[in-house]
Scaffold this active site. Sequence first.
Site, PDB file in Angstrom:
ATOM      1  N   ASP A  47       0.833  -1.193   0.000  1.00 38.96           N
ATOM      2  CA  ASP A  47       0.000   0.000   0.000  1.00 38.96           C
ATOM      3  C   ASP A  47       0.875   1.254   0.000  1.00 38.96           C
ATOM      4  O   ASP A  47       1.588   1.519   0.966  1.00 38.96           O
ATOM      5  CB  ASP A  47      -0.904  -0.015   1.239  1.00 38.96           C
ATOM      6  N   TYR A  52       3.077   9.601   1.279  1.00 33.68           N
ATOM      7  CA  TYR A  52       4.088   8.924   2.085  1.00 33.68           C
ATOM      8  C   TYR A  52       5.510   9.293   1.656  1.00 33.68           C
ATOM      9  O   TYR A  52       6.459   9.125   2.425  1.00 33.68           O
ATOM     10  CB  TYR A  52       3.930   7.414   2.003  1.00 33.68           C
ATOM     11  N   HIS A 109      -6.767  10.259  -2.184  1.00 31.63           N
ATOM     12  CA  HIS A 109      -6.386  10.069  -0.784  1.00 31.63           C
ATOM     13  C   HIS A 109      -7.276  10.807   0.210  1.00 31.63           C
ATOM     14  O   HIS A 109      -7.410  10.409   1.360  1.00 31.63           O
ATOM     15  CB  HIS A 109      -4.930  10.501  -0.584  1.00 31.63           C
ATOM     16  N   GLN A 163     -10.696   3.586   1.619  1.00 30.78           N
ATOM     17  CA  GLN A 163      -9.732   3.244   2.673  1.00 30.78           C
ATOM     18  C   GLN A 163      -9.886   4.260   3.798  1.00 30.78           C
ATOM     19  O   GLN A 163      -9.629   5.448   3.618  1.00 30.78           O
ATOM     20  CB  GLN A 163      -8.306   3.250   2.125  1.00 30.78           C
TER      21      GLN A 163
END
Length: 291
Positions: A47, A52, A109, A163
């Site tokens: 993932d 990130y 996101h 998510q």
Amino acid sequence: MSKVPTATLNDGVKIPKIGYGLGTANFGSECVPHVISALKTGYDYIDCAEMYGNSKSFGEGFEKFGGKREDVFVVQKCGANGKESHPRKTLERLLKEMKTDYVDLYLLHSPLLTKPLSLSEAWEVMEEIRADGLAKSIGVSNFREEDLIELEKTWKVVPSANQIEYHPYNFHPANMQRLLSFMKKHSIAVEAYGPLTPLTGAKGGPVDEIVKEIAKSKGIEESQVLLNWAAQTTQGVVVTTSTNPERQKIQLEAITKSSHLTEEEIDKISEAGKKKFFRYRMTDVWDAAKP
């Protein structure tokens, strides 16, 4: 090594029921050794996210691991704080960093990170990305019910997954329950991140003793209890992480080995969780949500 079971998304794509995340402990850092360790342990879902800042680690790690691209499920997410993120331009850049031609699942996101595009405009680009084969499946992350309702007005492709942070201390508020109901109606899978929060960011809560008792009675780890609670209550996917190879193995085995909870055990954890509220990620999104 036990094979990781899969769930089938609403578009027919099969996704492993547990993923190894490059956020949290790996956030913002080079993590090639941890990617390699996770793959060797048996994870077949990695993932990633633009936010990130370490997508290159997947490309380098997977190259050194030497596996077949079709044998690993790769998730990528578009959106980073302080940056404008066009879904196509972002993915094209990240694909180069990851040394791959496509991702298996591509997510927006956050509903707050699509500027300069509106949610609907960003989703239209996502649909084009899927049609062009750059992503086999498309979905969202950290989207509230109202965000999905906004997408619903114009979507041609229903998001396959959302998510979200999900654990015993945040599943019960009314806005989360509305979200979960909407997702169930449209067969949008839950990808649960932060499932171990009662053991990490919210220690000393009402869930602790119950989880300890269940773990002891089953001869399993407390983390495995919480991973199963999240997987079983959502019937979806859990995403977790660790830089410790032994912890990686323990967490993976929560899903690959038979340590399922009974309905009574699930209910005990759920009822205890309702006695406390705690959320630690994407609070700016939820602070703007309806009560």
